[in-house]
Enzyme design. Structure first.
Site, PDB file in Angstrom:
ATOM      1  N   GLN A  18     -25.563   6.925  10.612  1.00 47.76           N
ATOM      2  CA  GLN A  18     -25.515   7.881   9.496  1.00 47.76           C
ATOM      3  C   GLN A  18     -26.435   7.592   8.315  1.00 47.76           C
ATOM      4  O   GLN A  18     -27.131   8.490   7.834  1.00 47.76           O
ATOM      5  CB  GLN A  18     -24.069   8.022   8.967  1.00 47.76           C
ATOM      6  CG  GLN A  18     -23.960   9.085   7.878  1.00 47.76           C
ATOM      7  CD  GLN A  18     -22.575   9.304   7.305  1.00 47.76           C
ATOM      8  OE1 GLN A  18     -22.429   9.955   6.287  1.00 47.76           O
ATOM      9  NE2 GLN A  18     -21.536   8.778   7.929  1.00 47.76           N
ATOM     10  N   GLU A 139     -19.523   2.171   6.474  1.00 46.48           N
ATOM     11  CA  GLU A 139     -19.214   3.016   5.310  1.00 46.48           C
ATOM     12  C   GLU A 139     -18.183   2.389   4.379  1.00 46.48           C
ATOM     13  O   GLU A 139     -18.440   2.170   3.192  1.00 46.48           O
ATOM     14  CB  GLU A 139     -18.709   4.381   5.825  1.00 46.48           C
ATOM     15  CG  GLU A 139     -18.077   5.279   4.786  1.00 46.48           C
ATOM     16  CD  GLU A 139     -19.056   5.741   3.736  1.00 46.48           C
ATOM     17  OE1 GLU A 139     -18.738   5.612   2.536  1.00 46.48           O
ATOM     18  OE2 GLU A 139     -20.142   6.231   4.085  1.00 46.48           O
ATOM     19  N   ASP A 168     -22.754   5.534   3.339  1.00 45.72           N
ATOM     20  CA  ASP A 168     -23.808   5.917   4.272  1.00 45.72           C
ATOM     21  C   ASP A 168     -24.713   7.002   3.692  1.00 45.72           C
ATOM     22  O   ASP A 168     -25.856   6.746   3.345  1.00 45.72           O
ATOM     23  CB  ASP A 168     -23.192   6.399   5.598  1.00 45.72           C
ATOM     24  CG  ASP A 168     -22.777   5.242   6.498  1.00 45.72           C
ATOM     25  OD1 ASP A 168     -23.486   4.226   6.524  1.00 45.72           O
ATOM     26  OD2 ASP A 168     -21.751   5.362   7.194  1.00 45.72           O
ATOM     27  N   GLY A 243     -13.422  10.409 -17.564  1.00 44.93           N
ATOM     28  CA  GLY A 243     -14.383  10.782 -18.612  1.00 44.93           C
ATOM     29  C   GLY A 243     -13.693  10.883 -19.957  1.00 44.93           C
ATOM     30  O   GLY A 243     -12.556  10.451 -20.134  1.00 44.93           O
ATOM     31  N   GLY A 244     -14.381  11.485 -20.899  1.00 45.50           N
ATOM     32  CA  GLY A 244     -13.854  11.594 -22.260  1.00 45.50           C
ATOM     33  C   GLY A 244     -12.730  12.616 -22.395  1.00 45.50           C
ATOM     34  O   GLY A 244     -11.981  12.591 -23.360  1.00 45.50           O
TER      35      GLY A 244
END
Length: 410
Positions: A18, A139, A168, A243-244
């Site tokens: 892959q 992977e 991959d 996140g914020g």
């Protein structure tokens, strides 16, 4: 069809499974002539996870579109001579064998540069130089060692793999970036170079924000995480946005495995959300009105939203939230994605005719260039282009081609 971005670039594709094939498939979609060199027995994935007997598996067809296939036994003397010719005429060579495998064939970087000083030689490995160099990489091994697994999952559960193949295919995209930069630099210098990408490194690059948070931890708990206890390392935080702005997946009716909508609560979104959930008084309540007030009780906040959302189907929840510009998205199952008309219209879910399978569905090119359109064509059959490449392009005679075949060289 207009000339594509990489028209005239020849890629010798010595990759399998892959990580490598995902990179060379993107190069093929950008217009390169990708010649996939396989052992006479073929890429192992042709036979892996088959859904139909005696034809190339989807694992193979979905990672090898728009390529040509030739077979070559590189362990034979004549095989080595032919490989030398193929290297001489190529702009790019890509491989993802175990460490040192190509060197052991007799093709060190020094030797490759002697054959063709202009070649860009790219390798995808599991790890960089050091104690892990010779570890076998898959992977989820890359996810485990790149920071993804320790930060994925719920606080009270084990580390989890992600469904996205960041080890991959994620490394494949990084390899393409390196190859393109090397080709561009060659325009100035006239010479090729070595491009190395390690799966652990690519996963770590994608986990960059988790190393941001590791450093922030030294100054105290991470307020935007829903976790109550913090040790010395970034914890798993379920579906927190990272996140914020706080986010979470809230349940919808009728309660199936993917009946969820992911909702982000921005400061400006709280007032319309409080109305939608039937609690308009919370918009002005000092206990709830500001992001600072809500931060310590994110679990309770999303619970209130879920009490509302769990009574409605996800598409209706989506419609109501979008009407107020609230960032959100339904959790789409693989079945919903493969049947999604907009993804088909964007050529991201594509039907491809195949000489033996009839037709298969694949994921199209996510790179949309205005002057380099992509038409996805079938993956090649094993050795389909032997005659075209060996006779038509390398100039071998028909008789020699027959002999190569009977002697097991191709």
């Amino acid at each position: 069809m207009t000339a594509q971005a990489l028209e005239g670039i020849r890629v010798l594709d010595m990759t399998h499974v892959q990580s490598g094939p995902s990179a060379t498939q993107l190069l093929a979609w950008l217009g390169a002539d990708v010649v996939k060199l396989e052992a006479p027995s073929g890429d192992i994935t042709r036979k892996q996870l088959r859904d139909l007997p005696d034809v190339d598996s989807l694992y193979f067809t979905m990672l090898n579109c728009n390529k040509r296939s030739i077979t070559l036994n590189t362990k034979t003397e004549r095989g080595k001579e032919l490989l030398t010719e193929l290297i001489r005429r190529s702009d790019v060579m890509v491989e993802n064998f175990g460490p040192g495998a190509v060197d052991r064939m007799g093709f060190t970087w020094d030797r490759i540069q002697e054959i063709n000083p202009r070649i860009v030689y790219a390798s995808i490995k599991g790890f960089g130089d050091g104690p892990y160099t010779n570890f076998k990489a898959y992977e989820v091994v890359a996810q485990a060692m790149g920071g993804s697994m320790s930060t994925t999952g719920f606080e009270d559960g084990p580390p989890l793999a992600t469904g996205a193949q960041i080890g991959d295919s994620g490394t494949g995209v990084h390899a393409v970036a390196g190859i393109l930069a090397a080709l561009y630099q060659r325009e100035r210098t006239g010479r090729g170079q070595r491009v190395n990408v390690a799966m652990q490194h690519a996963v770590l690059n994608l986990c960059r924000v988790k190393l941001r948070d590791q450093q922030r931890l030294t100054h105290g708990p991470l307020a935007e995480y829903p976790n109550e206890d913090f040790g010395t390392e970034v914890p798993r935080s379920g579906n927190a946005s990272g996140g914020g702005q706080p986010g979470w997946a809230v349940k919808c009716a009728p309660g199936g495995p993917n009946d969820y909508v992911y909702v982000i609560v921005q400061p400006v979104g709280w007032q319309p959300i409080s109305e939608l959930i039937g609690r308009p008084e919370l918009a002005d309540d000092p206990e709830w009105a500001t992001p600072e007030a809500r931060l310590p009780k994110l679990n309770k906040m999303f619970q209130l939203i879920e009490e509302w959302s769990s009574t409605l189907p996800k598409w209706e929840v989506l419609e109501k939230l979008n009407a107020h510009n609230i960032p959100c998205g339904p959790i789409l199952s693989t079945k919903e994605i493969i049947e999604d008309a907009s993804l088909a219209a964007n050529e991201m879910v594509v039907r491809v005719p195949h000489p033996e399978r009839g037709e298969f569905v694949t994921v199209g090119s996510p790179l949309k260039l205005s002057d380099s359109p992509v038409e996805v064509t079938s993956s090649p059959l094993l050795g389909e282009h032997n005659e075209e490449v060996y006779v038509g392009e390398l100039g071998l005679g028909d008789e020699e081609l027959r002999l190569l075949k009977s002697n097991g060289v191709i």
